[in-house]
Design a protein around this motif. Structure first.
Motif, PDB file in Angstrom:
ATOM      1  N   ASP A 168       7.687 -12.720   3.757  1.00 28.27           N
ATOM      2  CA  ASP A 168       6.775 -13.629   3.044  1.00 28.27           C
ATOM      3  C   ASP A 168       6.090 -12.980   1.846  1.00 28.27           C
ATOM      4  O   ASP A 168       5.543 -13.678   0.984  1.00 28.27           O
ATOM      5  N   MET A 207       2.593  -7.840  11.695  1.00 29.21           N
ATOM      6  CA  MET A 207       1.288  -8.367  11.281  1.00 29.21           C
ATOM      7  C   MET A 207       0.315  -7.210  11.108  1.00 29.21           C
ATOM      8  O   MET A 207       0.157  -6.380  11.992  1.00 29.21           O
ATOM      9  N   GLY A 208      -0.344  -7.203   9.975  1.00 26.72           N
ATOM     10  CA  GLY A 208      -1.250  -6.108   9.659  1.00 26.72           C
ATOM     11  C   GLY A 208      -0.713  -5.376   8.440  1.00 26.72           C
ATOM     12  O   GLY A 208       0.330  -5.728   7.892  1.00 26.72           O
ATOM     13  N   LYS A 209      -1.440  -4.375   8.020  1.00 28.89           N
ATOM     14  CA  LYS A 209      -1.074  -3.670   6.798  1.00 28.89           C
ATOM     15  C   LYS A 209      -1.246  -2.161   6.986  1.00 28.89           C
ATOM     16  O   LYS A 209      -1.902  -1.702   7.925  1.00 28.89           O
ATOM     17  N   ARG A 256       6.069 -18.172  -4.955  1.00 31.41           N
ATOM     18  CA  ARG A 256       6.580 -19.356  -4.238  1.00 31.41           C
ATOM     19  C   ARG A 256       8.101 -19.440  -4.202  1.00 31.41           C
ATOM     20  O   ARG A 256       8.814 -18.830  -4.961  1.00 31.41           O
ATOM     21  N   MET A 280       0.742 -18.010  -6.727  1.00 38.48           N
ATOM     22  CA  MET A 280       1.812 -17.393  -5.929  1.00 38.48           C
ATOM     23  C   MET A 280       3.182 -17.613  -6.556  1.00 38.48           C
ATOM     24  O   MET A 280       3.437 -18.615  -7.218  1.00 38.48           O
ATOM     25  N   LYS A 296      -1.038  -7.944  -1.930  1.00 42.13           N
ATOM     26  CA  LYS A 296      -1.633  -7.811  -0.606  1.00 42.13           C
ATOM     27  C   LYS A 296      -0.582  -7.566   0.469  1.00 42.13           C
ATOM     28  O   LYS A 296      -0.891  -7.107   1.553  1.00 42.13           O
ATOM     29  N   ASP A 297       0.658  -7.948   0.194  1.00 40.07           N
ATOM     30  CA  ASP A 297       1.670  -7.883   1.248  1.00 40.07           C
ATOM     31  C   ASP A 297       2.912  -7.136   0.756  1.00 40.07           C
ATOM     32  O   ASP A 297       3.215  -7.127  -0.445  1.00 40.07           O
ATOM     33  N   ARG A 329       0.862  -1.179   0.000  1.00 45.57           N
ATOM     34  CA  ARG A 329       0.000   0.000   0.000  1.00 45.57           C
ATOM     35  C   ARG A 329       0.895   1.225   0.000  1.00 45.57           C
ATOM     36  O   ARG A 329       2.081   1.124  -0.278  1.00 45.57           O
ATOM     37  N   ASP A 358       8.562  -8.453   9.744  1.00 44.38           N
ATOM     38  CA  ASP A 358       7.230  -8.252   9.180  1.00 44.38           C
ATOM     39  C   ASP A 358       6.251  -8.031  10.332  1.00 44.38           C
ATOM     40  O   ASP A 358       6.090  -8.896  11.189  1.00 44.38           O
ATOM     41  N   GLN A 416       1.400 -12.496  -5.778  1.00 44.63           N
ATOM     42  CA  GLN A 416       0.430 -13.184  -6.635  1.00 44.63           C
ATOM     43  C   GLN A 416       0.293 -12.517  -7.999  1.00 44.63           C
ATOM     44  O   GLN A 416       0.394 -11.295  -8.116  1.00 44.63           O
ATOM     45  N   TYR A 430      11.199 -16.472   8.559  1.00 43.78           N
ATOM     46  CA  TYR A 430      11.918 -17.371   7.651  1.00 43.78           C
ATOM     47  C   TYR A 430      13.426 -17.209   7.816  1.00 43.78           C
ATOM     48  O   TYR A 430      13.927 -16.075   7.915  1.00 43.78           O
ATOM     49  N   GLU A 477       4.830 -15.017  -1.473  1.00 45.75           N
ATOM     50  CA  GLU A 477       3.365 -14.992  -1.569  1.00 45.75           C
ATOM     51  C   GLU A 477       2.866 -13.951  -2.578  1.00 45.75           C
ATOM     52  O   GLU A 477       1.658 -13.711  -2.670  1.00 45.75           O
TER      53      GLU A 477
END
Lengths: 275, 104
Positions: A199, A80-82, A213, A211, A250-251, A55, A78, A205, A151, A203
């Motif tokens: 991630d 959590m959340g955006k 991957r 994905m 999305k991420d 975003r 990272d 897309q 990771y 992830e």
């Protein structure tokens, strides 16, 4: 660089509220400046990092902290959340890292201290942070690392080998109070590439929902790890960009690269206060 | 798009989530699902039809479990697929939520 479609609410006439738009842009500028500060310059070795928010502003985080003993402390994480809430917590995380890095001996201690510092805040806010912290010792060519639910990095050695690092487990920050983080150490070879990531990369897309991957990432790392660090970074960006083909993500996408070059390595300049 | 269905039997309730659990599911989990569960004593959430959970979705799940646990409600998560289970393991969710929460 990716082009991203922004996902914020708009006014009935189709324009974003001007005040909100201005404040978001200012917040984005602050975050980008903090994230993209001067990288440490290393002799016979290179580090680089990039973070691309999904975003206008993101919740991923990376940082470098040169230590007085000649090591370089690296962190990637990272929240959590955006969006704006995640960005606020990212700044909280950055402050905790900068403070802990000064006073702790290793990456495990750093994560332990950071969790102690911000656990209560994260619980009140109902959020969590995954982090990977590592110390690069240029003299011994060792990488010592600890994970808070993040990771492990990938080590690419030549065009054939991807090394699987010994696992170290740890609960993400905000998960449990008073938890302690274990460390593991590997010795690197000349020309090794260490790739830290969030991630959002694996992830990512395309328009069909497929994905990117880990397999695609591994392939790009093997094909390009003998290049210089900026070329590797560009190759990975290009690969993801080609795969996603401008589909909104999305991420956040964040990566840190450490390339060990031939010969001895010393940190010669800093983007953090000297100890 | 995440959807949910709920079947209840007196004090017990079973929730079936369907779709990716990510930021798009925030309102569904926090505003639609959570208030419906607080009057039960036992809750099971099935992730059989959830192929993907990102970090935001993990946060939603953890907050759902913790909120219900704080109210004395017994909650289990079942039918977790292999990919999602690997992320649970990476994040050490059993250590955070309790080893009896995630069931096969």
């Amino acid at each position: 660089m990716f082009r991203r479609d922004f996902l914020y609410d708009f006014m009935p006439d189709g324009t974003m509220d001007k005040t909100l738009e201005r404040e978001i842009k200012l917040a984005r500028n602050i975050q980008m400046k903090l994230l993209n500060g001067k990288k440490p310059e290393l002799e016979k070795s290179e580090v680089s990092g990039i973070s691309i928010p999904a975003r206008l502003i993101g919740g991923d985080y990376y940082d470098f902290y040169p230590l007085s003993n000649g090591k370089l402390r690296i962190i990637i994480g990272d929240v959590m959340g955006k969006g704006i809430p995640a960005a606020m917590l990212m700044i909280l995380t950055r402050g905790a890292f900068r403070s802990a890095a000064e006073s702790t001996h290793g990456p495990g201690d750093t994560l332990t201290a950071m969790n102690k510092a911000i656990y209560q805040d994260l619980r009140v806010l109902g959020s969590f942070v995954t982090l990977l912290c590592a110390d690069w010792d240029p003299e011994k060519k060792t990488l010592t690392y600890a994970s808070a639910g993040h990771y492990l990095p990938i080590i690419a050695r030549g065009s054939q080998n991807l090394l699987e690092l010994p696992k170290v487990k740890g609960v993400m920050l905000g998960g449990l109070p008073n938890t302690e983080y274990m460390e593991s150490t590997v010795t690197l070879n000349d020309e090794d590439l260490v790739f830290f990531y969030t991630d959002g990369i694996i992830e990512a897309q395309n328009a069909g929902g497929e994905m990117y991957r880990i397999d695609r990432l591994n392939e790009v790392l093997l094909r390009n790890n003998t290049l210089d660090i900026n070329e590797i970074e560009n190759a990975i960006n290009d690969s993801i960009s080609k795969f996603t083909n401008n589909a909104p993500q999305k991420d956040d996408i964040t990566m840190v690269l450490l390339k060990v070059n031939k010969g001895s390595t010393n940190i010669t300049s800093y983007n953090s206060p000297m100890l | 798009m995440l959807t949910l269905s709920i079947t209840d039997d007196k004090n017990n309730v079973k929730v079936n989530l369907n779709g990716d659990l990510d930021i798009e599911g925030t309102e569904i989990v926090n505003e639609e699902l959570l208030p419906k569960l607080i009057n039960f004593s036992k809750v099971n959430v099935s992730l059989k039809e959830v192929p993907f959970v990102d970090s935001t979705g993990m946060g939603l799940l953890i907050n759902l479990v913790k909120t219900l646990q704080e109210k004395g409600i017994v909650i289990t998560i079942s039918d977790v697929n292999k990919d999602v289970l690997e992320i649970f393991d990476l994040l050490q969710l059993p250590e955070i939520l309790g080893t009896d929460v995630i069931v096969s």
